[in-house]
Design a protein around this motif. Structure first.
Motif, PDB file in Angstrom:
ATOM      1  N   ARG A 176      87.544  64.532 -27.783  1.00  0.00           N
ATOM      2  CA  ARG A 176      88.784  64.919 -28.453  1.00  0.00           C
ATOM      3  C   ARG A 176      88.611  64.702 -29.937  1.00  0.00           C
ATOM      4  N   ASN A 206      90.746  66.004 -33.571  1.00  0.00           N
ATOM      5  CA  ASN A 206      91.875  66.782 -34.064  1.00  0.00           C
ATOM      6  C   ASN A 206      91.500  67.909 -34.999  1.00  0.00           C
ATOM      7  N   SER A 240      98.887  66.502 -26.132  1.00  0.00           N
ATOM      8  CA  SER A 240      98.354  67.788 -26.587  1.00  0.00           C
ATOM      9  C   SER A 240      97.221  68.231 -25.655  1.00  0.00           C
ATOM     10  N   LYS A 286      88.334  72.046 -33.283  1.00  0.00           N
ATOM     11  CA  LYS A 286      89.230  71.110 -32.599  1.00  0.00           C
ATOM     12  C   LYS A 286      88.667  70.874 -31.197  1.00  0.00           C
TER      13      LYS A 286
END
Ligand code: HEM
Ligand code: SF4
Ligand code: FES
Lengths: 247, 223
Positions: free
Chosen positions: A9, A11, A50, A111
């Motif tokens: 992950r 951002n 998210s 991302k």
């Protein structure tokens, strides 16, 4: 099937990323790897988290979008397929699966698992085409092309620009991709006209983008979902030498 | 399409051409080197060997080739360094999990490491034999290379260092020999298997022949 996923992950390209662990339950072995991601993402959205961003489009192995390194291999444990063609039956119940984006200087992370592959587009725009108007389909025998050449050209043209070769190569080298694009034209009369400038410009752009060089380990050929062979790299090296002798 | 390409030799492919050329030059040098050394197997107290060594040390053509050899090694090492650094930069962030073994051989991925070991070995090797010979030639003295062979290889640690150096050489050649041909664009469904077989047998024979020398000398089989 119940699985433990460890997914990268991140951002944005500017921020640091890390592997995050997600347990998933009741996954059907007949799901594709991407469908398993869809299930996980729905769970994440329902928990107000998210969703994991990953590239995908055709989901049938032809667009080359579904880039991810699964347990240390581009597109996962099977050869000759993309991630969308990988099914969960290739894993065992209780497995831990680590998923990371393509890692290369020239493919910065946008991302999570998506990376920016426009470096490939810029290489293509330097010569991965023929400038002449080829017109409508010609009479089949008006330009005789040996069957072997036509087949080799077609096999090179099967490259879907997925970037698995770069992701796999210890040098993050794009040689297999560029070689496929060069070979596709080098073998045909229409492509020979611009062969010299094509190979020189495409290799120059490849170097400029910050891809590594080729150590001939052969890893790209093994992990390429379309079976693009090392012969294409040799052909590009030949083309490049000849082109530089000419001008 | 206009041509916007830089210099051949500074391109990634051009650098690999230089690696391959210098590599093959070193490969051909090793053949000469091993044949000269094999003169110890006449087992005549080093008479034939010293004659060959003397010829090599005092022949003007060999002297010129020697300069080329050093330039070749330097070029090979410098290109190796540049390529290895550039290749490292091409992947700044490594994978947490990478299953490299399924798609390539470890030694093909370790050419830089194997080469560095070779370079270290080369320095030891030159200090053992090349430097003393040069000093003797410089002083105008007669140098008995065969005697220095026996002295150097009386030391088991040196013998072990040589054998390790040869293991690095073996794996470096196992990948390097056939890799150079691929770099030159010589990949052919009929000839490539033959090139690969040549590379394999070259690596095996060169390594075994070289390795036999410190061993037989250490064991005192060569008088
Ligand atoms: C002395 C220190 C040496 C170093 C540091 C070194 C380093 C390297 C490296 C890093 C490569 C891989 C380059 C790449 O493909 O990206 C390479 C390739 C090669 N080396 Fe060496 N090497 C050394 C000595 C030798 C010697 C003594 C020989 C021959 C007897 C040799 C023959 C070759 C060959 C044939 C290749 C393949 C070139 C190609 O793929 O085109 N090297 N070397
Ligand atoms: S050569 Fe193969 S691995 Fe590389 S981009 Fe093309 S299809 Fe993907
Ligand atoms: S989504 Fe198109 S190849 Fe996988």
């Amino acid at each position: 099937m119940n699985l433990t996923l460890k997914i990268w992950r991140q951002n944005s390209g500017k921020e640091q990323g890390q592997l995050v662990t997600y347990p998933v339950k009741d996954i059907s072995p007949d799901m594709s790897f991407l469908e398993m991601f869809d299930v996980l993402n729905e769970q994440l959205v329902s928990k107000n988290e998210s969703p994991i961003v990953f590239d995908h489009d055709c989901r049938e192995g032809i667009c080359g979008m579904c880039s991810m390194v699964i347990n240390g291999r581009a597109h996962g444990p099977k050869t000759g397929i993309t991630t969308c063609q990988l099914h969960m039956r290739s894993f065992k119940d209780g497995d831990t699966i680590v998923v990371e984006p393509w890692r290369a200087q020239a493919f910065p992370v946008i991302k999570d698992l998506t990376v920016d592959r426009t470096a490939f587009e810029r290489i293509q725009s330097k010569g991965g085409f023929v400038s002449v108007n080829t017109g409508t389909a010609q009479d089949a025998n008006c330009l005789p092309i040996p069957k072997d050449d036509a087949d080799a050209s077609f096999n090179a043209a099967a490259c879907i620009g997925c970037g698995a070769c770069v992701a796999t190569c210890k040098n993050a080298s794009a040689m297999l991709f560029v070689a496929a694009k060069v070979s596709q034209f080098a073998l045909l009369p229409q492509g020979k006209i611009e062969a010299t400038a094509r190979v020189k410009n495409m290799v120059a752009q490849m170097d400029l983008e910050g891809f590594g060089s080729c150590t001939n380990t052969g890893a790209c050929e093994i992990e390429c979902p379309k079976g693009i062979s090392l012969e294409n790299i040799a052909r590009m090296n030949r083309e490049y030498l000849v082109a530089n002798c000419k001008d | 399409m206009s041509n916007t390409s830089p210099n051949f030799l500074t391109s990634s492919i051009g650098k690999k051409f230089l690696m391959g050329l210098t590599g093959l030059f070193l490969i051909s040098f090793l053949v000469v080197h091993v044949l000269i050394n094999a003169c110890i197997y006449f087992n005549d107290g080093g008479v034939t060997f010293n004659m060959a060594a003397h010829f090599m040390a005092n022949n003007i053509i060999i002297r010129v080739v020697e300069v080329g050899l050093f330039l070749g090694i330097i070029l090979h090492v410098v290109q190796a360094l540049i390529l290895t650094l550039q290749n490292g930069k091409a992947r700044p962030q490594k994978y947490a999990v990478q299953n490299s073994a399924v798609s390539s051989k470890w030694y093909s991925r370790s050419m830089g490491l194997l080469g560095t070991l070779l370079l270290m070995f080369l320095i030891v090797h030159l200090a053992n034999f090349w430097v003393p010979t040069k000093i003797a030639v410089f002083k105008g003295e007669e140098h008995n290379t065969f005697e220095s062979l026996k002295t150097v290889f009386a030391n088991p640690i040196i013998v072990a260092v040589y054998l390790l150096g040869l293991v690095s050489l073996f794996y470096h050649l196992l990948h390097g020999f056939q890799s150079a041909f691929q770099t030159f664009g010589l990949n052919h469904k009929k000839y490539t298997p033959a090139i690969k077989a040549c590379g394999f047998w070259y690596a095996v024979l060169i390594t075994l022949l070289f390795a036999s020398m410190p061993i037989t000398l250490y064991l005192g089989l060569i008088k």
